[in-house]
Motif scaffolding. Structure first.
Motif, PDB file in Angstrom:
ATOM      1  N   ARG A 342       0.813  -1.215   0.000  1.00 45.83           N
ATOM      2  CA  ARG A 342       0.000   0.000   0.000  1.00 45.83           C
ATOM      3  C   ARG A 342       0.852   1.272   0.000  1.00 45.83           C
ATOM      4  O   ARG A 342       0.336   2.361  -0.251  1.00 45.83           O
ATOM      5  N   ARG A 350      -0.360   0.328  -5.564  1.00 45.54           N
ATOM      6  CA  ARG A 350      -1.027   0.844  -4.359  1.00 45.54           C
ATOM      7  C   ARG A 350      -2.535   0.687  -4.474  1.00 45.54           C
ATOM      8  O   ARG A 350      -3.205   0.252  -3.538  1.00 45.54           O
ATOM      9  N   ALA A 353      -3.553  -2.945  -4.070  1.00 50.12           N
ATOM     10  CA  ALA A 353      -3.496  -3.397  -2.683  1.00 50.12           C
ATOM     11  C   ALA A 353      -4.668  -2.876  -1.868  1.00 50.12           C
ATOM     12  O   ALA A 353      -5.204  -3.582  -1.007  1.00 50.12           O
ATOM     13  N   VAL A 354      -5.075  -1.639  -2.130  1.00 45.35           N
ATOM     14  CA  VAL A 354      -6.192  -1.058  -1.386  1.00 45.35           C
ATOM     15  C   VAL A 354      -7.486  -1.798  -1.693  1.00 45.35           C
ATOM     16  O   VAL A 354      -8.316  -2.041  -0.810  1.00 45.35           O
TER      17      VAL A 354
END
Length: 479
Positions: A342, A350, A353-354
């Motif tokens: 993240r 990112r 991953a979120v």
């Protein structure tokens, strides 16, 4: 000119949130993992007990484990007559942990007791997974991964497969890895140590966990590293001792029956397509491949190793219970990997991953439509078929403590009160009854088949219903 004043910049400290009186949100957040575990326990129990009520067992395992637990409950040696008359189960698999079920079974002597206990243990394993994810990813992320874990295909397949001793290993692994993620590496090892009492191969899993602990502690605590390496050596030594000394000492043939699963194996590339599919199922819908970014995923290698090196193709795929111990590993490896991802310098990573916890939960829900928990949406799982009640009345004619030879169907209705042998493996014992699941008219002449099994004993049909046949030995034939 006045001297300039020195002002020290202070970090901004947000004011504490004041909740209105009676606001229970923080308390509910702390209970999230237990609420989820309770819901999973109910779901697992309905599916598992529902299969039993429909007499839809997949193997003889439930009967074998009930014989063992019943023996422990009666303070006898753990004999499983289904593996052969008088066979002590420690000569097959080393699973003394099942003795923990003896007090519960003493109160409730039924195969359902084992199924409910298994459902509780699987549900319990969701607690450390959800809690660890919530600690590192926030409440929503924790609930998403906890739900995805509880609905994961590996756990659902195990719930659907009657009973197996690995139900003890799943929460032990989950609690151990949760402690490691909470930066309590030395607490992770005691949780993993009992794995050597669950099944003979899990000593290697203990060693893998210990090595990951040592790796994580290498820059912070030399003492923990030494402790972990010692546990790793113990895990390997325990496995060797169990396989070469303990199991052979109880085994009637003086060896370990499953060596041939590896020694008779061909090339590791045999069944490669099936093995690759299993790896894909293990890593893609459960973790979006991000589990590979955590060293925790190495804990899965011992189990995958013996399965893929085996010559038995049943071990290669995604069926039955074999992947259940891998589920806490991959989900907690994902939990470990996500915080760093993240903060990646790559925007797409990112963002990935979120969104991944929600995506994994959505995938688990979607896949559940084709997995055992989908039965919860139908009425059939909640009803006992009339045909099953008829079969139970037929088997109730067998008196308690009688000797019975049976195949899969009748076993779990008899092992709580009779001495049950596997069909064709009584080793000279002529049982008082033979109970046959004969759906599809597999045994066209049950009496003639009984004569083949026991030429010196005569059997007559005592009753038939719902595709089941009960044969009773003629008293004049003797035992």
């Amino acid at each position: 000119m006045p001297a300039p004043s020195l002002q020290v910049a202070r970090p901004h400290i947000p004011a504490p949130v004041t909740l209105p009186p009676g606001d229970r949100r923080p308390r509910l957040a702390r209970a999230d993992h237990w609420v989820l575990a309770g819901a999973l326990f109910a779901a697992y129990t309905v599916v598992s007990v529902g299969r039993h009520r429909h007499m839809a067992g997949l193997s003889w395992d439930l009967g074998i484990f009930e014989q063992v637990v019943r023996a422990y409950a009666q303070l006898r040696a753990p004999v499983a007559d289904l593996k052969g008359p008088g066979f002590i189960i420690l000569g097959d698999h080393f699973s003394p942990v099942t003795a923990l079920l003896a007090p519960l079974y003493r109160l409730f002597p039924s195969p359902v007791t084992l199924l409910v206990a298994q459902a509780a243990l699987f549900a319990l394993s969701a607690v450390p997974v959800t809690r660890a994810a919530a600690r590192l990813l926030g409440r929503r992320g924790g609930l998403a991964l906890g739900l995805a874990y509880g609905l994961s295909w590996g756990i659902q397949r195990a719930v659907d497969f009657d009973f197996h001793e690995i139900c003890f290993a799943v929460p032990l692994i989950a609690f151990s890895l949760e402690a490691l993620l909470a930066r309590r590496p030395r607490a992770a090892l005691p949780w993993a140590l009992p794995l050597v009492l669950v099944k003979e191969d899990l000593g290697l899993t203990l060693a893998a966990i210990a090595l990951v602990v040592a790796w994580r502690a290498r820059g912070s605590s030399a003492r923990t590293v030494r402790y972990a390496l010692g546990v790793a050596v113990f895990g390997v030594a325990a496995t060797v001792l169990v396989l070469t000394v303990i199991i052979p000492s109880f085994n009637t043939a003086g060896g370990y029956d499953y060596w041939t699963k590896v020694s008779d194996a061909g090339s590791p590339f045999d069944g490669l397509a099936t093995k690759l599919r299993t790896l894909a199922w293990l890593l893609v819908p459960t973790t979006g491949l991000l589990a590979l970014r955590s060293p925790l995923v190495l804990v899965a290698l011992p189990t995958l190793g013996w399965r893929f090196l085996s010559g038995d193709e049943h071990y290669w795929g995604t069926d039955w219970h074999y992947s259940a111990v891998l589920m806490p590993v991959v989900f907690l490896a994902l939990t470990d990997a996500l915080p760093a991802v993240r903060h990646s310098t790559r925007a797409w990573l990112r963002s990935y991953a979120v969104q991944l916890p929600a995506a994994v939960a959505a995938a688990a829900l979607a896949l559940t439509t084709a997995l055992p928990l989908a039965q919860l949406t139908g009425a059939e799982v909640y009803r006992k078929p009339a045909a099953v009640s008829g079969v139970e009345r037929l088997l109730a004619r067998i008196p308690d403590n009688a000797t019975v030879e049976a195949n899969i169907g009748p076993i779990s209705r008899l092992t709580s009160r009779c001495r049950v042998f596997w069909l064709g493996d009584t080793q000279g014992v002529a049982p008082e009854y033979i109970a046959l699941e004969n759906i599809g008219d597999r045994y066209r002449d049950p009496v003639g088949y009984a004569r083949q099994l026991h030429p010196l004993a005569g059997y007559d049909v005592a009753g038939e219903t719902g595709g089941y046949v009960l044969l009773q030995r003629r008293t004049a034939a003797g035992g």
